[in-house]
Design a protein around this motif. Sequence first.
Motif, PDB file in Angstrom:
ATOM      1  N   LYS A 122      -4.791  -1.797 -16.579  1.00 27.91           N
ATOM      2  CA  LYS A 122      -4.336  -2.364 -15.308  1.00 27.91           C
ATOM      3  C   LYS A 122      -3.144  -1.614 -14.753  1.00 27.91           C
ATOM      4  CE  LYS A 122      -5.976  -7.067 -15.936  1.00 27.91           C
ATOM      5  NZ  LYS A 122      -5.645  -8.434 -16.289  1.00 27.91           N
ATOM      6  N   PRO A 182     -13.208  -3.783   6.342  1.00 30.49           N
ATOM      7  CA  PRO A 182     -12.900  -2.384   5.995  1.00 30.49           C
ATOM      8  C   PRO A 182     -12.359  -1.580   7.180  1.00 30.49           C
ATOM      9  CG  PRO A 182     -15.015  -3.032   5.060  1.00 30.49           C
ATOM     10  CD  PRO A 182     -14.581  -4.160   5.943  1.00 30.49           C
ATOM     11  N   ARG A 212     -12.266   5.234  -6.479  1.00 29.40           N
ATOM     12  CA  ARG A 212     -12.591   4.206  -5.489  1.00 29.40           C
ATOM     13  C   ARG A 212     -13.153   2.952  -6.156  1.00 29.40           C
ATOM     14  NH1 ARG A 212      -9.340   6.129  -3.613  1.00 29.40           N
ATOM     15  NH2 ARG A 212      -9.214   7.713  -1.997  1.00 29.40           N
ATOM     16  N   ASN A 232      -6.675  10.796  -1.645  1.00 30.19           N
ATOM     17  CA  ASN A 232      -5.412  10.268  -1.102  1.00 30.19           C
ATOM     18  C   ASN A 232      -4.414  11.385  -0.858  1.00 30.19           C
ATOM     19  OD1 ASN A 232      -6.634   8.105  -2.985  1.00 30.19           O
ATOM     20  ND2 ASN A 232      -5.333   6.998  -1.550  1.00 30.19           N
ATOM     21  N   ASN A 262      -8.745  -2.591   7.568  1.00 30.91           N
ATOM     22  CA  ASN A 262      -7.942  -1.951   6.513  1.00 30.91           C
ATOM     23  C   ASN A 262      -7.730  -0.475   6.793  1.00 30.91           C
ATOM     24  OD1 ASN A 262      -7.698  -4.323   5.117  1.00 30.91           O
ATOM     25  ND2 ASN A 262      -9.474  -3.937   3.799  1.00 30.91           N
ATOM     26  N   MET A 281       0.856  -1.195   0.000  1.00 26.90           N
ATOM     27  CA  MET A 281       0.000   0.000   0.000  1.00 26.90           C
ATOM     28  C   MET A 281       0.896   1.250   0.000  1.00 26.90           C
ATOM     29  SD  MET A 281      -3.435   0.275   2.294  1.00 26.90           S
ATOM     30  CE  MET A 281      -2.566   0.202   3.850  1.00 26.90           C
ATOM     31  N   THR A 331     -10.530   2.875 -15.225  1.00 26.92           N
ATOM     32  CA  THR A 331     -10.487   1.416 -15.397  1.00 26.92           C
ATOM     33  C   THR A 331      -9.963   1.008 -16.779  1.00 26.92           C
ATOM     34  OG1 THR A 331     -12.817   1.502 -16.071  1.00 26.92           O
ATOM     35  CG2 THR A 331     -12.384   0.965 -13.775  1.00 26.92           C
ATOM     36  N   GLY A 381     -10.320   1.154  -7.608  1.00 27.36           N
ATOM     37  CA  GLY A 381      -9.315   0.717  -6.630  1.00 27.36           C
ATOM     38  C   GLY A 381      -7.975   1.405  -6.801  1.00 27.36           C
ATOM     39  N   ILE A 382      -8.036   2.672  -7.249  1.00 29.63           N
ATOM     40  CA  ILE A 382      -6.781   3.424  -7.432  1.00 29.63           C
ATOM     41  C   ILE A 382      -6.844   4.720  -6.623  1.00 29.63           C
ATOM     42  CG2 ILE A 382      -6.397   2.433  -9.729  1.00 29.63           C
ATOM     43  CD1 ILE A 382      -7.393   5.017 -10.957  1.00 29.63           C
ATOM     44  N   ASP A 383      -5.752   5.489  -6.637  1.00 29.67           N
ATOM     45  CA  ASP A 383      -5.670   6.709  -5.822  1.00 29.67           C
ATOM     46  C   ASP A 383      -6.286   7.914  -6.538  1.00 29.67           C
ATOM     47  OD1 ASP A 383      -4.413   5.244  -3.917  1.00 29.67           O
ATOM     48  OD2 ASP A 383      -2.387   5.910  -4.431  1.00 29.67           O
TER      49      ASP A 383
END
Lengths: 98, 290
Positions: free
Chosen positions: B145, B271, B183, B216, B274, B1, B142, B186-188
Amino acid sequence: MKIVKEALAGTLESSDLLVKVAPVTEERLEIVIESEVMRQFGAQIRKVVEETLAKLGVSAGQIVVEDKGALDCAIRARIQAAVLRGADQQQIEWSKLS
Amino acid sequence: MKLRRSMLFLPGANAAMLSTAFVYKADSIMFDLEDAVSLREKDAARLLVYHALQNPAYADIETVVRINPLNTPFGLLDLEAAVRAGVDIVRLPKTDTPDDVRELETQVERIERECGREVGSTKLMAAIESASGVINALAIATASKRMVGIALAGFDYVMDMQTERGDGTELFYARCAVLHAARMAGIDAFDVVYSDVNNEEGFLKEVDLIRRLGFNGKSLINPRQIELLHNAYAPTEEDVDYAQRVIAAAEKAEREGLGVIALNGKMIDAPIVNHARRVLQKAEASGVRQ
């Protein structure tokens, strides 16, 4: 690589250098280096300049370097930029720049 | 992370800044070849950045290069320089559609193969600077990758929206859209730069807003903003204390083979665990909030 016209790269700001290149009539390299840290790092600066020119295949031309305490990475970049500009080179051979 | 709170912009043509910026302790350093470089210095800046990236002083810092758009005469050359020099992340400006990201990815992969770099090792970021980009934010986030983040860029966006920078109302929808896209992917997510570098109070107010929204971090244009930002993102002592208890409870439940984690009689789910890990990571990076 052949220098065909006068060209400049860089600045005279601290931690930078100004490089001037120009064509010469004779087939020889004329390198002039001035630096604020000549006494401590003159030999290293010259080594970086000569290595960078050799990789680019520059064997003739006038190269004037006014160094203001630049790191080796900046010296390489400024020499390459001035030579590429002076050689009127549009294509970049990356293997000659690393 | 990977922690990405501060992304410090450096003008690619400035040899002095490129030679010293590693001392500032930003989470990521971004060498800018786009707006910060004049047209006649594009070639020289590209070479400066190419060599600065290979300076061992940057070996332990995440490096980002903002290239010029690929539809300009400079974009592809910038990309060649950045990927060949081993940059961690390429930031694409003015990203309007997912095809912009796919085109970038195709070129990155070609260069990786040509220079012998591991395919897939160059990560990507997209900057959203238009209404089109905001509407397409999820598709952009998206599209590959390789994507690790999306950033909102305020100046071009407000011009596209026929408005101007103000108290943040003008950015509200875009911030929320970019953040939700990040979100879901799944990225910043990174917020806009705050350009009034002498206005510490205004900067901190904006940082408080974007931190609470969930960003972030933020793109920064002055090293003085790094410590202010990191402190604002640091957890409080109470946050750290609670996070430590959550992690201890989770570890105890795992040791005992329990499927349910409980703390003070309340159930804790993944969550929350995390989140506790992220709190401790931030505390380790910059202590507790002063």
